[in-house]
Design an enzyme around this catalytic site. Structure first.
Site, PDB file in Angstrom:
ATOM      1  N   TYR A  52     -17.921 -24.398  57.721  1.00 48.71           N
ATOM      2  CA  TYR A  52     -17.827 -23.624  58.954  1.00 48.71           C
ATOM      3  C   TYR A  52     -17.544 -24.515  60.167  1.00 48.71           C
ATOM      4  O   TYR A  52     -17.904 -24.188  61.298  1.00 48.71           O
ATOM      5  CB  TYR A  52     -19.114 -22.823  59.196  1.00 48.71           C
ATOM      6  CG  TYR A  52     -19.391 -21.716  58.190  1.00 48.71           C
ATOM      7  CD1 TYR A  52     -18.506 -21.444  57.157  1.00 48.71           C
ATOM      8  CD2 TYR A  52     -20.532 -20.925  58.286  1.00 48.71           C
ATOM      9  CE1 TYR A  52     -18.757 -20.431  56.231  1.00 48.71           C
ATOM     10  CE2 TYR A  52     -20.788 -19.913  57.367  1.00 48.71           C
ATOM     11  CZ  TYR A  52     -19.900 -19.672  56.339  1.00 48.71           C
ATOM     12  OH  TYR A  52     -20.159 -18.670  55.440  1.00 48.71           O
ATOM     13  N   LYS A  76     -21.387 -28.316  44.509  1.00 49.38           N
ATOM     14  CA  LYS A  76     -20.316 -27.892  43.590  1.00 49.38           C
ATOM     15  C   LYS A  76     -19.348 -29.062  43.397  1.00 49.38           C
ATOM     16  O   LYS A  76     -18.150 -28.963  43.684  1.00 49.38           O
ATOM     17  CB  LYS A  76     -19.614 -26.652  44.186  1.00 49.38           C
ATOM     18  CG  LYS A  76     -18.562 -25.995  43.335  1.00 49.38           C
ATOM     19  CD  LYS A  76     -19.104 -25.270  42.126  1.00 49.38           C
ATOM     20  CE  LYS A  76     -17.967 -24.793  41.227  1.00 49.38           C
ATOM     21  NZ  LYS A  76     -18.423 -24.238  39.958  1.00 49.38           N
ATOM     22  N   ASP A 125     -22.750 -21.930  41.395  1.00 50.83           N
ATOM     23  CA  ASP A 125     -22.584 -20.729  40.557  1.00 50.83           C
ATOM     24  C   ASP A 125     -23.779 -20.541  39.627  1.00 50.83           C
ATOM     25  O   ASP A 125     -24.303 -19.440  39.462  1.00 50.83           O
ATOM     26  CB  ASP A 125     -21.251 -20.743  39.798  1.00 50.83           C
ATOM     27  CG  ASP A 125     -20.869 -22.100  39.245  1.00 50.83           C
ATOM     28  OD1 ASP A 125     -21.594 -23.096  39.485  1.00 50.83           O
ATOM     29  OD2 ASP A 125     -19.834 -22.191  38.550  1.00 50.83           O
ATOM     30  N   ASP A 159     -25.199 -19.705  53.406  1.00 50.73           N
ATOM     31  CA  ASP A 159     -24.964 -18.368  53.941  1.00 50.73           C
ATOM     32  C   ASP A 159     -25.003 -17.348  52.806  1.00 50.73           C
ATOM     33  O   ASP A 159     -25.713 -16.334  52.864  1.00 50.73           O
ATOM     34  CB  ASP A 159     -23.588 -18.371  54.641  1.00 50.73           C
ATOM     35  CG  ASP A 159     -23.340 -17.097  55.442  1.00 50.73           C
ATOM     36  OD1 ASP A 159     -24.245 -16.256  55.521  1.00 50.73           O
ATOM     37  OD2 ASP A 159     -22.230 -16.964  55.984  1.00 50.73           O
ATOM     38  N   ASP A 167     -28.204 -14.513  51.440  1.00 53.61           N
ATOM     39  CA  ASP A 167     -28.080 -13.054  51.335  1.00 53.61           C
ATOM     40  C   ASP A 167     -28.545 -12.607  49.952  1.00 53.61           C
ATOM     41  O   ASP A 167     -29.214 -11.577  49.806  1.00 53.61           O
ATOM     42  CB  ASP A 167     -26.631 -12.591  51.572  1.00 53.61           C
ATOM     43  CG  ASP A 167     -26.399 -12.170  53.024  1.00 53.61           C
ATOM     44  OD1 ASP A 167     -27.017 -12.788  53.917  1.00 53.61           O
ATOM     45  OD2 ASP A 167     -25.618 -11.224  53.261  1.00 53.61           O
TER      46      ASP A 167
HETATM   47 MG    MG Z   1     -24.638 -14.453  56.568  1.00 51.97          MG
END
Ligand code: MG
Ligand code: NAI
Length: 361
Positions: free
Chosen positions: A139, A189, A222, A246, A250
């Protein structure tokens, strides 16, 4: 003299103001019960509504205005009519980056009474703290858009992993794991992201040498996504990059009561700038104005604020009060199976906090 905590309130859009009101009630209740400190709230109107009127998400000197506060308490920003990348980049990310809030703390704990979609899973099984890198990585906003609209159009979105940025988040996570006496799992990863994540893994190993007392694991993202669902008890303290954090939080929110219960703190560990506390959910335009948004996520982030100010005892009591409300199950918003209003839930938490038994716990 009472200690004063100056809090900048950015309620934002949609359900932001509705849920934040309840968090403020809880903070005021805590300060009146404690007696040694009090909160002074200053409200800022920055939001998408503000953008539609003034052509910007916040004042030009917004960061300067916020700088002298002890903390920022944020609801949610984003609303139909203003592109999401504008509301995110011109307000939230501006604050996170401008104030060097490079640590994002997201507790994933299945509180007593919270709904869980997994079978036979209890509080002991889901109790982790995800520490997400919050300043760079995927980001960073670096990239390019070449030959726009042409058949050979190309876009580049570059991940930026600096040694300073990677090391400081990993070190923060090791310190936290040491403090808690728990294991630390790095999620990366390295097999596919052959520069950034190989670098991340290397730094994780380097820093680990300084913390021989902390048990470590390293998972591919993963596989970690699968284990969050299948064996969430594998994770205690977790450190990961901006994008992975992020997404994984969730997923974490989904197994620990849903978005209405997920809180997050954006921390500037050096305390050179204010840190920012917020529910991780958005402005929920679909239920905004109906008075049915779950305020527990923002109340949880208020409890994180109390922790940050060194009042961990009160932070714990707020969580305990939330647990009592959820276990009794009489005053809950619809997203977690009830039919009460945002306000009623906020008031129920205040009432449980007030119950003297909590003071002795
Ligand atoms: Mg989010
Ligand atoms: P969202 O989190 O606002 O909503 C997703 C779903 O969860 C909706 O069905 C909503 O009703 C429900 N929900 C969320 N919070 C809830 C709560 N406290 N109680 C009950 N139900 C709740 O995410 P969505 O719909 O993707 O985004 C809506 C807007 O919010 C967009 O403009 C987006 O950019 C923005 N957003 C802002 C964030 C922030 O300020 N930190 C984070 C995520 C999204």
């Amino acid at each position: 003299m009472k200690k004063q905590y100056k809090i900048a309130v950015i309620a934002g859009d949609g359900i932001g103001p509705e849920v934040l009101n309840e968090g403020i009630k809880v903070l005021n209740q805590v300060s009146s019960m404690d007696g040694s400190f009090e909160f002074q709230f200053t409200h800022f109107p920055w939001s998408c509504e503000y953008y539609l009127k003034h052509g910007k998400m916040m004042d030009d000197d917004g960061l300067e205005q916020l700088r002298s506060f002890d903390a920022i308490y944020l609801g949610a920003v984003g609303y139909p009519g203003v592109p999401d990348h504008i509301s995110l980049w011109d307000l939230l990310l501006k604050i996170r980056k401008g104030f060097n809030q490079y640590v994002n703390l997201r507790p994933i704990t299945l509180l007593d009474g919270a709904p869980c979609p997994l079978k036979d899973v209890t509080r002991e099984h889901i109790d982790m703290l995800v520490i997400r890198e919050n300043s760079e990585g995927e980001y960073a906003g670096a990239g390019d858009w070449l030959f726009e609209g042409k058949p050979h159009e190309v876009v580049l979105q570059t991940g930026v992993f600096s040694r300073v940025g990677t090391e400081r988040i990993i070190r923060y996570a090791f310190e936290e794991a040491r403090k808690q006496g728990r294991s630390l799992t790095s999620i990366s990863k390295g097999n596919a992201l052959n520069y950034s994540m190989v670098f991340w893994d290397q730094i994780f190993e380097e820093v680990a040498k300084e913390y021989p007392d902390v048990k470590t694991h390293s998972d591919l993202v993963d596989a970690a996504a699968m284990f969050f669902v299948k064996q969430p008890w594998r994770f205690e303290v977790v450190v990961t990059s901006n994008l992975f954090g992020d997404i994984m939080t969730d997923l974490g929110a989904a197994i620990a009561g849903g978005l209405g219960l997920a809180a997050g703190a954006n921390i500037n560990p050096e305390r050179e700038f204010p840190s920012m506390f917020e529910p991780i959910h958005g402005s929920a335009p679909d239920i905004a104005g109906k008075g049915i948004a779950n305020p527990l996520a923002s109340i949880w982030s208020a409890s994180q604020m109390l922790d940050f100010f060194g009042h961990e005892d009160w932070g714990q009591r707020v969580l305990k009060a939330m647990e009592i409300v959820m276990t009794e199950g009489e005053v809950l918003t619809p997203d977690i199976g009830g039919s009460s209003s945002t306000q009623e839930v906020g008031e129920a938490v205040v009432q449980k906090l007030n119950a003297a038994s909590l003071l002795n716990s």
